[in-house]
Design a protein around this motif. Structure first.
Motif, PDB file in Angstrom:
ATOM      1  N   CYS A 177       0.853  -1.191   0.000  1.00 19.89           N
ATOM      2  CA  CYS A 177       0.000   0.000   0.000  1.00 19.89           C
ATOM      3  C   CYS A 177       0.886   1.238   0.000  1.00 19.89           C
ATOM      4  N   TYR A 179       0.283   4.066   0.986  1.00 23.13           N
ATOM      5  CA  TYR A 179       0.052   4.974   2.107  1.00 23.13           C
ATOM      6  C   TYR A 179       0.494   4.367   3.445  1.00 23.13           C
ATOM      7  N   CYS A 180      -0.002   3.173   3.769  1.00 25.17           N
ATOM      8  CA  CYS A 180       0.306   2.589   5.089  1.00 25.17           C
ATOM      9  C   CYS A 180       1.332   1.470   5.034  1.00 25.17           C
ATOM     10  N   GLU A 231       0.552   4.016  -8.275  1.00 25.97           N
ATOM     11  CA  GLU A 231       0.306   3.696  -6.873  1.00 25.97           C
ATOM     12  C   GLU A 231      -0.917   2.799  -6.703  1.00 25.97           C
ATOM     13  N   TYR A 233      -3.289   0.960  -3.323  1.00 27.85           N
ATOM     14  CA  TYR A 233      -3.555   1.119  -1.897  1.00 27.85           C
ATOM     15  C   TYR A 233      -4.391  -0.050  -1.407  1.00 27.85           C
ATOM     16  N   CYS A 238      -7.156   4.783   2.384  1.00 30.63           N
ATOM     17  CA  CYS A 238      -5.730   5.067   2.164  1.00 30.63           C
ATOM     18  C   CYS A 238      -5.525   5.845   0.865  1.00 30.63           C
ATOM     19  N   ARG A 239      -6.273   5.474  -0.179  1.00 26.84           N
ATOM     20  CA  ARG A 239      -6.150   6.195  -1.457  1.00 26.84           C
ATOM     21  C   ARG A 239      -6.523   7.657  -1.289  1.00 26.84           C
ATOM     22  N   ASN A 241      -6.617   9.465   1.534  1.00 30.98           N
ATOM     23  CA  ASN A 241      -5.646  10.157   2.393  1.00 30.98           C
ATOM     24  C   ASN A 241      -4.371  10.492   1.641  1.00 30.98           C
ATOM     25  N   ALA A 242      -3.897   9.529   0.836  1.00 25.96           N
ATOM     26  CA  ALA A 242      -2.666   9.745   0.077  1.00 25.96           C
ATOM     27  C   ALA A 242      -2.831  10.902  -0.917  1.00 25.96           C
ATOM     28  N   GLU A 245      -2.928  14.223   1.050  1.00 27.42           N
ATOM     29  CA  GLU A 245      -1.724  14.596   1.803  1.00 27.42           C
ATOM     30  C   GLU A 245      -0.490  14.791   0.934  1.00 27.42           C
ATOM     31  N   HIS A 247      -0.053  12.717  -2.725  1.00 22.56           N
ATOM     32  CA  HIS A 247       0.026  12.121  -4.061  1.00 22.56           C
ATOM     33  C   HIS A 247      -0.468  13.055  -5.156  1.00 22.56           C
TER      34      HIS A 247
END
Length: 515
Positions: A177, A179-180, A231, A233, A238-239, A241-242, A245, A247
């Motif tokens: 992932c 993001y995490c 990318e 996730y 997560c997608r 958030n990425a 923040e 992406h």
């Protein structure tokens, strides 16, 4: 001064030196009844209350001393210490600065002010934890200390990173992932990525022949970026958030041009010699800039405030790359993020922070094994390759295996290669090193780490981890720790050095006796 007053003060001082704080308080209290105008007496009792963490009582006594003598430096100093204990940092700073105004250059007050600023900086993070951050000295600067007793194997805190990523160098073999850092690779993909294609085909055919369901793939949810194929996730959360923040500042689209600024930067850093993981640091710098750019656009300004999240981290003093390369990297980053007003000095600082504080992590979900069946003949044919990844191959009996004339060898394939995953943690970065640490770091499915005690710790004990593998020799440890800019003098190193010097001395004496 009456004899009774002097005797009570002396008894109180003796009791304090002996660690008998309750007796010390009783003596000072009786002395105050004899002479309530002695400011030093209240300062002494204040010090006892500080040792007992009775902050309110300490504040009261320091205030009494100041009321008697407003130029009493030590009273202002002790008041500041008591206010820090109450976590009243604003007024503590006033008290310490007052002490320094009365007595410029007072070392105690100056160092206490530094400690207070560190505590204030990390207070929101430590407020509900059993640990706190404290200033130590100009060399070590700060450390993490226990503020409540901790038991062995207790998880002292869990922490998500300020920034983390999987290096582009290992993305082709490990699906994670973005993001995490949760592993998204299936057993089938894991084996296919690391074994010779002929052996993978053999395993599949043999599995079908004996009706063995391999691999036991668990469904893995993958959510791709809607704008690029780069990318993936583990969830829509997560997608989302990425994208919010960072992406959105890095996404190159599905059909990017070769001169896209982000691609040009990545191409540049992948061609650099991979010395001391420099290219990985530069990958993280790109992501940090994207995070800052997204935050500024989201909040419409406040560039200085956006960088504040990285003000917690100390950095290396020495440059990690030549000035020309630093300038070229800065120009490439400026092309990616023209609104950030980047300078080579700022980029140098971020690289230095990462070099000193970045944590290499291995989510345990990636470090797994896959059981596969092989006919004995195929196992022998591919023994060298299987041995490279296998964990003690073992023979399986034929029970339940239909129409088999040859033996079956079940092989637990373990991937020895690891994905390069790195993260930067705010609180963990303050933990100092010991070669015999009192805590270890563990991370499981994602980039979140747990800091776990390896022994019982009492209030005031410093929490230390090992920055390097613990099974190294003294010389190997000292050599690796040079990267962090210090020579370790922990108890383990001191004991081993003393033992080494003693053995060398015995060897010299033995040699002389034989002559």
């Amino acid at each position: 001064m009456s004899n009774e007053f002097k005797m009570l003060v002396d008894d109180g001082n003796t009791a304090f030196s002996d660690g008998d704080f309750n007796t010390a308080i009783q003596c000072y209290t009786r002395a105050a009844a004899v002479n309530p105008k002695d400011a030093a007496l209240f300062v002494n009792r204040c010090n006892v209350y500080l040792h007992l963490h009775k902050w309110d009582k300490a504040v009261e006594d320091a205030g009494s001393a100041i009321a008697l003598d407003q130029t009493y430096t030590k009273a202002w100093f002790r008041l500041g210490c008591a206010l820090v204990g109450q976590e009243n940092f604003q007024y503590a700073a006033v008290a310490f600065n007052k002490a320094l105004t009365i007595e410029p250059g007072n070392k105690e007050a100056y160092e206490a002010l530094q400690k207070m600023r560190i505590a204030q900086l990390f207070f929101p993070m430590c407020q509900n934890l059993k640990v706190t951050i404290m200033y130590i000295n100009p060399d070590k600067r700060r450390g993490v200390f226990v503020k409540k007793n901790v038991l062995k194997n207790e998880t002292m805190w869990k922490e998500s990173p300020v920034v983390s990523l999987q290096s582009i160098r290992t993305k082709s073999k490990f699906v994670m992932c973005g993001y995490c850092l949760r592993s998204l690779i299936t057993d089938d993909e894991l084996v296919a990525n690391f074994l010779h294609k002929d052996l993978v085909d053999t395993v599949h055919k043999f599995s079908n022949h004996i009706a063995y369901e391999w691999p036991q793939n668990k469904p893995v949810e993958r959510v791709g970026c809607s704008s690029c194929s780069e990318e993936v996730y583990c969830s829509e959360e997560c997608r989302s958030n990425a994208w919010k923040e960072y992406h959105s500042g890095l996404c190159v689209g599905r059909d990017p041009k070769h001169d896209h600024p982000v691609l040009k930067y990545r191409d540049y850093i992948t061609k650099l010699p991979d010395v001391n993981m420099l290219s990985v640091y530069l990958e993280v710098v790109l992501k940090i800039c994207a995070m800052i750019d997204c935050e500024i656009k989201d909040k419409k300004g406040f560039k200085a405030a956006a960088w504040d999240r990285f003000s917690y981290f100390q950095d290396r003093r020495d440059p990690l790359l030549p000035t020309q390369q630093l300038n070229e990297i800065t120009e490439l980053l400026k092309a990616c993020f023209p609104d950030l007003e980047l300078t080579s000095g700022l980029i140098w600082s971020k690289i230095g922070q990462l070099a000193l504080n970045m944590q290499f992590i291995e989510p345990t979900a990636v470090n797994r094994t896959v059981n596969v069946p092989l006919p004995a003949g195929a196992f022998n044919d591919y023994k060298e390759q299987v041995d490279k990844f296998a964990q003690v191959p073992y023979k399986a009996n034929k029970a339940g295996v239909a129409d088999m004339d040859q033996g079956v060898i079940m092989t637990a394939l373990a991937v020895t290669e690891k994905p390069v995953c790195v993260a930067l943690y705010k609180l963990q970065s303050c933990v100092n090193h010991e070669c015999a640490p009192s805590a270890v770091l563990e991370n499981y499915e994602t980039n979140e780490i747990s800091v776990i005690a390896t022994c019982d710790m009492e209030l005031g004990a410093e929490i230390c981890t090992s920055y390097i593998p613990m099974d190294l020799s003294l010389e190997e440890r000292q050599d690796k720790l040079e990267w962090y800019g210090f020579k370790c003098a922990c108890k383990r190193c001191s004991d081993e050095l003393e033992e080494k010097e003693w053995q060398e001395k015995m060897a010299r004496e033995s040699k002389l006796n034989k002559q």
